[in-house]
Design an enzyme around this catalytic site. Structure first.
Site, PDB file in Angstrom:
ATOM      1  N   ASP A 117     -12.033   7.048   3.954  1.00 50.42           N
ATOM      2  CA  ASP A 117     -10.798   6.831   4.715  1.00 50.42           C
ATOM      3  C   ASP A 117     -10.404   5.349   4.719  1.00 50.42           C
ATOM      4  O   ASP A 117      -9.290   5.005   5.102  1.00 50.42           O
ATOM      5  CB  ASP A 117     -10.979   7.358   6.144  1.00 50.42           C
ATOM      6  CG  ASP A 117      -9.652   7.555   6.862  1.00 50.42           C
ATOM      7  OD1 ASP A 117      -8.602   7.495   6.183  1.00 50.42           O
ATOM      8  OD2 ASP A 117      -9.666   7.755   8.085  1.00 50.42           O
ATOM      9  N   ARG A 163      -7.658  -0.455   1.255  1.00 55.77           N
ATOM     10  CA  ARG A 163      -8.217  -1.718   0.750  1.00 55.77           C
ATOM     11  C   ARG A 163      -8.686  -1.575  -0.695  1.00 55.77           C
ATOM     12  O   ARG A 163      -8.695  -2.558  -1.433  1.00 55.77           O
ATOM     13  CB  ARG A 163      -9.343  -2.189   1.684  1.00 55.77           C
ATOM     14  CG  ARG A 163     -10.468  -1.211   1.812  1.00 55.77           C
ATOM     15  CD  ARG A 163     -11.381  -1.519   2.984  1.00 55.77           C
ATOM     16  NE  ARG A 163     -10.829  -1.111   4.279  1.00 55.77           N
ATOM     17  CZ  ARG A 163     -11.414  -1.328   5.440  1.00 55.77           C
ATOM     18  NH1 ARG A 163     -12.579  -1.951   5.488  1.00 55.77           N
ATOM     19  NH2 ARG A 163     -10.846  -0.921   6.562  1.00 55.77           N
ATOM     20  N   LYS A 192      -9.987  12.935   8.058  1.00 57.36           N
ATOM     21  CA  LYS A 192      -9.502  12.555   9.382  1.00 57.36           C
ATOM     22  C   LYS A 192      -9.491  13.779  10.295  1.00 57.36           C
ATOM     23  O   LYS A 192      -9.198  14.878   9.837  1.00 57.36           O
ATOM     24  CB  LYS A 192      -8.052  12.049   9.278  1.00 57.36           C
ATOM     25  CG  LYS A 192      -7.917  10.656   8.713  1.00 57.36           C
ATOM     26  CD  LYS A 192      -6.481  10.177   8.805  1.00 57.36           C
ATOM     27  CE  LYS A 192      -6.302   8.832   8.136  1.00 57.36           C
ATOM     28  NZ  LYS A 192      -6.925   7.712   8.861  1.00 57.36           N
ATOM     29  N   LYS A 243       0.873  -1.194   0.000  1.00 53.89           N
ATOM     30  CA  LYS A 243       0.000   0.000   0.000  1.00 53.89           C
ATOM     31  C   LYS A 243       0.897   1.227   0.000  1.00 53.89           C
ATOM     32  O   LYS A 243       1.658   1.446   0.941  1.00 53.89           O
ATOM     33  CB  LYS A 243      -0.901  -0.008   1.242  1.00 53.89           C
ATOM     34  CG  LYS A 243      -1.665   1.311   1.458  1.00 53.89           C
ATOM     35  CD  LYS A 243      -2.564   1.265   2.693  1.00 53.89           C
ATOM     36  CE  LYS A 243      -3.203   2.622   2.981  1.00 53.89           C
ATOM     37  NZ  LYS A 243      -4.036   2.629   4.208  1.00 53.89           N
ATOM     38  N   ASP A 289       1.653   6.312   5.523  1.00 52.24           N
ATOM     39  CA  ASP A 289       0.716   5.383   4.892  1.00 52.24           C
ATOM     40  C   ASP A 289       1.300   4.739   3.621  1.00 52.24           C
ATOM     41  O   ASP A 289       0.644   3.956   2.960  1.00 52.24           O
ATOM     42  CB  ASP A 289      -0.606   6.106   4.598  1.00 52.24           C
ATOM     43  CG  ASP A 289      -1.815   5.223   4.858  1.00 52.24           C
ATOM     44  OD1 ASP A 289      -1.667   4.204   5.555  1.00 52.24           O
ATOM     45  OD2 ASP A 289      -2.898   5.540   4.329  1.00 52.24           O
ATOM     46  N   GLU A 298      -9.419   3.650   2.347  1.00 51.12           N
ATOM     47  CA  GLU A 298      -8.956   3.736   0.957  1.00 51.12           C
ATOM     48  C   GLU A 298      -7.912   2.680   0.611  1.00 51.12           C
ATOM     49  O   GLU A 298      -7.804   2.257  -0.527  1.00 51.12           O
ATOM     50  CB  GLU A 298      -8.385   5.141   0.681  1.00 51.12           C
ATOM     51  CG  GLU A 298      -6.913   5.383   1.073  1.00 51.12           C
ATOM     52  CD  GLU A 298      -6.626   5.230   2.561  1.00 51.12           C
ATOM     53  OE1 GLU A 298      -7.574   5.328   3.348  1.00 51.12           O
ATOM     54  OE2 GLU A 298      -5.463   4.987   2.922  1.00 51.12           O
ATOM     55  N   ASP A 303      -2.490  10.153   3.493  1.00 45.17           N
ATOM     56  CA  ASP A 303      -3.876   9.769   3.739  1.00 45.17           C
ATOM     57  C   ASP A 303      -4.552  10.833   4.594  1.00 45.17           C
ATOM     58  O   ASP A 303      -4.455  10.818   5.820  1.00 45.17           O
ATOM     59  CB  ASP A 303      -3.923   8.392   4.429  1.00 45.17           C
ATOM     60  CG  ASP A 303      -5.354   7.916   4.652  1.00 45.17           C
ATOM     61  OD1 ASP A 303      -6.286   8.550   4.104  1.00 45.17           O
ATOM     62  OD2 ASP A 303      -5.533   6.915   5.373  1.00 45.17           O
TER      63      ASP A 303
HETATM   64  N1  BES Z   1      -4.126   4.593   6.918  1.00 46.53           N
HETATM   65  C1  BES Z   1      -5.204   4.305   7.752  1.00 46.53           C
HETATM   66  C2  BES Z   1      -4.886   3.278   8.845  1.00 46.53           C
HETATM   67  C3  BES Z   1      -3.900   3.693   9.902  1.00 46.53           C
HETATM   68  C4  BES Z   1      -4.347   4.188  11.111  1.00 46.53           C
HETATM   69  C5  BES Z   1      -2.553   3.522   9.720  1.00 46.53           C
HETATM   70  C6  BES Z   1      -3.427   4.530  12.093  1.00 46.53           C
HETATM   71  C7  BES Z   1      -1.640   3.865  10.699  1.00 46.53           C
HETATM   72  C8  BES Z   1      -2.086   4.361  11.892  1.00 46.53           C
HETATM   73  C9  BES Z   1      -6.373   3.745   6.951  1.00 46.53           C
HETATM   74  O1  BES Z   1      -6.461   4.177   5.643  1.00 46.53           O
HETATM   75  C10 BES Z   1      -7.605   4.172   7.640  1.00 46.53           C
HETATM   76  O2  BES Z   1      -7.826   5.333   7.752  1.00 46.53           O
HETATM   77  N2  BES Z   1      -8.394   3.212   8.100  1.00 46.53           N
HETATM   78  C11 BES Z   1      -9.585   3.472   8.817  1.00 46.53           C
HETATM   79  C12 BES Z   1     -10.609   2.454   8.401  1.00 46.53           C
HETATM   80  C13 BES Z   1     -12.006   2.767   8.861  1.00 46.53           C
HETATM   81  C14 BES Z   1     -12.537   3.980   8.148  1.00 46.53           C
HETATM   82  C15 BES Z   1     -12.879   1.560   8.582  1.00 46.53           C
HETATM   83  C16 BES Z   1      -9.280   3.361  10.305  1.00 46.53           C
HETATM   84  O3  BES Z   1      -8.456   2.528  10.688  1.00 46.53           O
HETATM   85  O4  BES Z   1      -9.850   4.125  11.072  1.00 46.53           O
HETATM   86 ZN    ZN Z   2      -4.633   4.740   4.745  1.00 50.09          ZN
HETATM   87 ZN    ZN Z   3      -7.499   6.019   5.413  1.00 56.68          ZN
END
Ligand code: BES
Ligand code: ZN
Ligand code: ZN
Length: 493
Positions: free
Chosen positions: A329, A333, A259, A247, A270, A331, A252
């Site tokens: 967010d 996946r 966020k 990824k 990210d 994204e 992000d």
């Molecule tokens: N890049 C983030 C995940 C992340 C969070 C990486 C903290 C490193 C530290 C990912 O894209 C994300 O934002 N995921 C969301 C998913 C949710 C919206 C289902 C998350 O983990 O909150």
């Molecule tokens: Zn991300």
């Molecule tokens: Zn994200």
């Protein structure tokens, strides 16, 4: 930094400074010449203890055992104690009667990993002054550890630690210095530097042709256009094919499901999966593993704007599946869905994706541990056992049929988020599972490195910032495959 290994006794080697690893409080060992001073300092020779004796030019560090990570940790403390000093050369003895090769590697890795500093944006560079480390194979002739064997071990360890530090450098770089296009340039540099490595960069047109509707949507609002990066290492007569998918979200922001500010900080990390995949490929090529290795990276920036993809959109992935976007967010996946479809066209024997995918994984296993997911228990076990040698921490998270159902959508084939707030690391992996073909289910492993990829405080021999998570897991895993292969050949011969 240069490492050399020689057969002389430690006391016969000329160096500015000496490191002595004291194992489990053994202050009576012949290398300990300053027992009284150490006792005055209350140095007991236990893990995480350091005593620097400037007049004697000796640094004593404690380790609770000969465990590789104890050794890595000990030498990283030693090098950090003197890295700003005027010393340029260091010597250290290895305990020849206790796994000498393993210990030699651990010393090299601990020093190289531990002495990394991220200087890119500092006016005053704070680099390590040590130029040469001489490792003594004291008593070598009696114990018959081949010198060439030891030299090979050093070279391998140095490659693994160096490429881990390369991944840190990419992840620590700020988003404007590591846009998808610049990340692609980094990949092209790897191909330029290494024979046997080729690099293909796909732009938006290529992604359109490939029908990567999910990946394209994520990158749409950014000024910096997305790139599909594909590095290939091909040795002669490879015995298996490994494909690593990373990824590479270079920033992000969360997109329209923006966020909150405090969660946005550090989202330059990210791209941790991408940096890891690139370093794994570089390491594999430098180690000349007998396998074909691919690194496939989805590089894009998740931003906001009039052209941004939206919650409520329905996207069509490369395999034709439709995805309801309920949160922009989630994204990573979407990017990985298309990259995994592309990766399977190369018919891998092993398919591993690395991603800073979910905050939920960090909640589940803590900051320091990589979440390991997949259908094959054997594969999970094999990667986790290599990981434990590498010093990286892993924890397995189990799939189940009930969590899979939480991704149902009423308007599309699947939703990009689960309907429950619990089990988010697993439901993210189960989302990816929708893009794994039946014949590849048992070949696939998902590594969620959201925790260890980037931590804002020092931990062990890792500096605050990026740690290169995933690189050592996968390179140790490749090396273990290679060893199994050569043992198999030996048995047959
Ligand atoms: N890049 C983030 C995940 C992340 C969070 C990486 C903290 C490193 C530290 C990912 O894209 C994300 O934002 N995921 C969301 C998913 C949710 C919206 C289902 C998350 O983990 O909150
Ligand atoms: Zn991300
Ligand atoms: Zn994200």
């Amino acid at each position: 930094m240069k490492f050399e290994i020689i057969e002389k006794k430690v006391e016969e080697i000329h160096a500015d400074c000496e490191f002595i690893i004291v194992i489990d409080g053994d202050l009576d060992h012949k290398w300990v010449q300053d027992k009284e001073d150490l006792e005055t300092l209350s140095f007991e020779g236990k893990t995480e203890e350091v005593a620097f004796l400037p007049h004697q030019h000796r640094v004593y560090v404690g380790a609770d055992s000969f465990d590789r990570d104890e050794i890595r940790l000990a030498v990283s403390y030693a090098i950090n104690t003197i890295k700003k000093s005027k010393y340029k050369t260091v010597k250290i003895g290895i305990y020849i009667d206790k796994c000498p090769v393993t210990n030699t590697k651990a010393i090299v890795e601990g020093i190289v990993l531990g002495s990394y500093t991220f200087n890119k944006y500092k006016t005053e560079k704070n680099s390590c002054n040590i130029k040469t480390v001489t490792i003594s194979l004291e008593d070598y002739s009696e114990k018959k550890l081949g010198l060439s064997h030891a030299q090979k071990a050093i070279a391998e360890a140095q490659i693994i630690a160096d490429v881990t530090n390369d991944a840190k450098e990419i992840v620590n770089s700020v988003p404007d210095d590591m846009t998808p296009e610049k990340l692609a340039c980094e990949a092209e540099e790897i191909a330029k530097e290494l024979e046997n490595v080729e690099c293909f960069i796909g732009d938006e047109n290529f992604m359109e042709e490939q029908k990567m509707g999910a990946f394209l949507a994520v990158g749409r609002a950014s000024e910096h256009k997305p790139r599909l990066i594909h590095l290939t290492y091909k040795p002669k007569n490879p015995s298996a094919k490994f494909v690593f998918v990373g990824k590479g979200v270079t920033y992000d922001s969360g997109g329209l499901s923006l966020k909150p500010s405090e969660h946005m900080v550090s989202m330059k990390a990210d791209k941790g999966g991408a940096a890891a995949a690139m370093s794994i490929l570089k390491g594999a090529a430098k180690l000349e593993v007998p396998f074909e290795v691919h690194a496939i990276i989805g590089a894009c920036e998740n931003m906001i704007g009039g052209n941004a993809y939206k919650p409520d959109d329905v996207l069509v992935a490369k395999n034709g599946k439709t995805i309801e976007v309920r949160n922009t967010d989630a994204e990573g996946r979407l990017v990985l869905a298309d990259c995994l479809c592309y990766a399977q066209e190369f018919k891998p024997d092993y398919l591993v994706d690395l991603a800073t995918l979910t905050g939920a994984c960090v909640v589940a296993v803590g900051d320091y541990t990589t979440g390991v997911m997949g259908h094959s228990s054997a594969l999970k076990h094999s990667i986790m056992s290599s990981a434990s040698k590498s010093g990286e921490l892993t924890g397995s998270l189990p799939f189940n049929r009930y969590l899979k159902k939480l991704l149902k959508s009423s308007v599309a084939d699947i939703s990009n988020i689960s309907s429950s707030r619990y089990g988010g690391a697993i439901t993210a992996a189960l989302f990816l599972d929708n893009f794994i073909k039946e014949e590849n289910k048992e070949k696939w492993i998902h590594l969620d490195i959201a925790g260890p990829a980037f931590i804002e405080k020092d931990w062990g021999y890792n500096q605050a910032g990026a740690s290169g998570a995933g690189v050592r897991i996968c390179l140790y895993w490749l090396k273990d495959h290679q060893h199994k292969l050569s043992n198999h050949h030996k048995k047959e011969a």
